[in-house]
Write an enzyme that holds these catalytic residues in place. Structure first.
Site, short mmCIF file in Angstrom:
data_model
loop_
_atom_site.label_atom_id
_atom_site.label_comp_id
_atom_site.label_asym_id
_atom_site.label_seq_id
_atom_site.Cartn_x
_atom_site.Cartn_y
_atom_site.Cartn_z
N HIS A 82 38.37 47.78 40.59
CA HIS A 82 39.60 46.71 40.96
C HIS A 82 39.10 45.34 40.67
O HIS A 82 37.86 45.14 41.35
CB HIS A 82 40.10 47.31 42.11
CG HIS A 82 40.83 48.65 42.13
ND1 HIS A 82 40.00 49.54 42.74
CD2 HIS A 82 41.74 49.09 41.95
CE1 HIS A 82 40.80 50.94 42.57
NE2 HIS A 82 41.81 50.39 42.18
N SER A 102 47.12 51.32 41.92
CA SER A 102 46.24 50.46 43.08
C SER A 102 46.13 48.98 42.40
O SER A 102 46.05 48.04 43.15
CB SER A 102 44.88 51.02 43.02
OG SER A 102 44.38 51.05 41.80
N ASP A 146 35.68 46.37 43.64
CA ASP A 146 35.02 47.48 43.54
C ASP A 146 34.76 48.20 42.51
O ASP A 146 35.08 47.53 41.50
CB ASP A 146 35.78 48.55 44.60
CG ASP A 146 37.12 49.24 44.46
OD1 ASP A 146 37.23 48.48 43.13
OD2 ASP A 146 37.87 49.64 45.11
#
Ligand SMILES: *[C@@H]1O[C@H](CO)[C@@H](O)[C@H](O)[C@H]1NC(C)=O
Ligand SMILES: *[C@@H]1O[C@H](CO)[C@@H](O)[C@H](O)[C@H]1NC(C)=O
Ligand SMILES: *[C@@H]1O[C@H](CO)[C@@H](O)[C@H](O)[C@H]1NC(C)=O
Ligand SMILES: *[C@@H]1O[C@H](CO)[C@@H](O)[C@H](O)[C@H]1NC(C)=O
Ligand SMILES: *[C@@H]1O[C@H](CO)[C@@H](O)[C@H](O)[C@H]1NC(C)=O
Length: 366
Positions: free
Chosen positions: A331, A39, A328
């Protein structure tokens, strides 16, 4: 002053300018960027696979800062790879699964949120690293057919292969199977992850890739999602230890591959140091908050509820994501990504070695 002394001073100055003498050959053409991993690098791959909202960020407020719509990136705005593409004068690099019959422009992004080096890591929900390599092989074949093998091979050989992988291999057992490290030592587990990464690096080299940019693992135990696992909200020491073991093993395998594989070049980005600096001293880097995420719920906004699409509708969202290190629970914010990308691009040996990306891309204006 003697010529010799002058020469010594000059070469010291020059080598510090160029970061490292093995990185200083300047011959620049359009250099493509091929992106792999998890991610940290996923620019929307998971929008195109059958997975769940846990592995997606294609809903608001993701993307609110720069794109003004959710693209699938796990941040309020751009990722490190988006900034790197900009610094290298490339367009934004699209997800491979989105490219279909588009013209090839600047590279491809194979990264998939949740992916690990181990096939077992979130199997069935992500494109694992081995599958990402398979997709590169497919793309190489397509390019040879479309532009002729000479041009395709040059693009592949000159290209930079930027990889962020491993965090999910370690985070998954920490969250869902903490007993794992009683049956296998951390060292052996890291060895397995690194072994699988090595296989893929060799696979990319087989396809023709020569220039590798590896992002190490950040301070995993200090991401907001880990803090509730400790009694006082401190960083999870076990996760930090395994991240460091991983990074040591990764740098040693990169140095080894450089001696084994003809023409293999690499940059290793010390995400651990650069991340921990910002987590420890946020205000030094323009941040206000480094423990709590901008978006999520519960203490530290550690719960993965950002966007309200992952089974829980309610969540909190900060007004100024640029003041947060984390957007978040796992991240970086766009602001943090920009700082990391700049360090990767033209940082010194203390954070990116043996070459920075500017040298790896072989820019004229070094
Ligand atoms: C740079 O590399 C090219 C080919 O890879 C070589 O021909 C050239 O001599 C090198 N230049 C320098 C300054 O090392
Ligand atoms: C996607 O995955 C779900 C759950 O695993 C499954 O029920 C569904 O059939 C899959 N859809 C497709 C198009 O493969
Ligand atoms: C890759 O990981 C698997 C477990 O998923 C492990 O059995 C295998 O030994 C690893 N490969 C290498 C080369 O380390
Ligand atoms: C956060 O998640 C934990 C574990 O799933 C749960 O017990 C807790 O109630 C959640 N907190 C909030 C505020 O949603
Ligand atoms: C590093 O690169 C960034 C992005 O191109 C640029 O803004 C910055 O001025 C550069 N810093 C140095 C010291 O060259």
């Amino acid at each position: 002053m003697s010529t010799l002394a002058l020469h010594i001073i000059l070469s010291a100055v020059l080598s510090s300018l160029f970061v490292s003498t093995r990185c200083d050959n300047q011959s620049r053409e359009d250099v493509a960027l091929f992106i792999f991993g998890d991610s940290i690098n996923d620019a929307g791959t998971n929008n195109y696979i059958n997975t769940t909202a846990n592995f997606r960020a294609n809903f608001p407020p993701y993307g609110e800062t720069f794109f003004r719509y959710p693209t699938g990136r796990f941040s309020d705005g751009r990722l490190m790879v988006d900034f790197i593409a900009e610094y290298a004068n490339l367009p934004l690099i699209p997800p491979y699964l989105q490219m279909k019959n588009d013209e090839f422009k600047g590279g491809a992004n194979f990264a998939s949120a949740g992916a690990g080096a181990l096939v077992d890591t979130y199997e069935g929900f992500v494109v694992d690293l081995k599958m990402q390599l398979k997709q590169l092989e497919q793309l190489a074949k397509k390019l040879r057919k479309e532009m002729g093998s000479e041009k395709a091979e040059r693009i592949i050989k000159e290209g930079v292969y930027l990889i962020s992988i491993g965090s999910n291999d370690y985070a998954r057992p920490i969250f869902s199977n903490p007993a794992l490290f009683q049956s296998i030592s951390m060292e052996d587990y890291v060895g397995m992850v690194i072994g699988n990464i090595t296989t893929v690096l060799k696979g990319i080299y087989e396809v023709g890739g020569k220039k590798f940019a590896m992002i190490g693992i950040g301070q995993l135990g200090c991401v907001p999602s880990m803090r509730p696992l400790t009694r006082n909200g401190a960083c999870l020491g076990e996760a930090n230890r395994i991240a460091q073991l991983h990074n040591v093993a990764l740098t040693s395998i990169l140095a080894k591959l450089e001696t084994q594989l003809q023409g293999f070049e690499y940059s290793y980005f010390d995400f651990y140091i650069t991340g921990s600096e910002r987590i420890q001293y946020p205000s030094k880097y323009g941040f206000k908050e480094a423990e709590t995420a901008c978006c999520g719920s519960g203490p530290y906004r550690a719960n993965s509820t950002c966007g309200g699409q992952r089974g829980v509708k309610e969540y909190s969202l900060c007004r100024h994501p640029e003041k947060y290190v984390f957007f978040d629970n796992g991240h970086p914010s766009e602001k943090a990504n920009q700082q990391f990308a700049q360090l990767m691009w033209n940082g010194s040996l203390s954070v990116i070695r043996p070459c920075n990306l500017k040298a790896l891309f072989k820019h004229e204006d070094a």
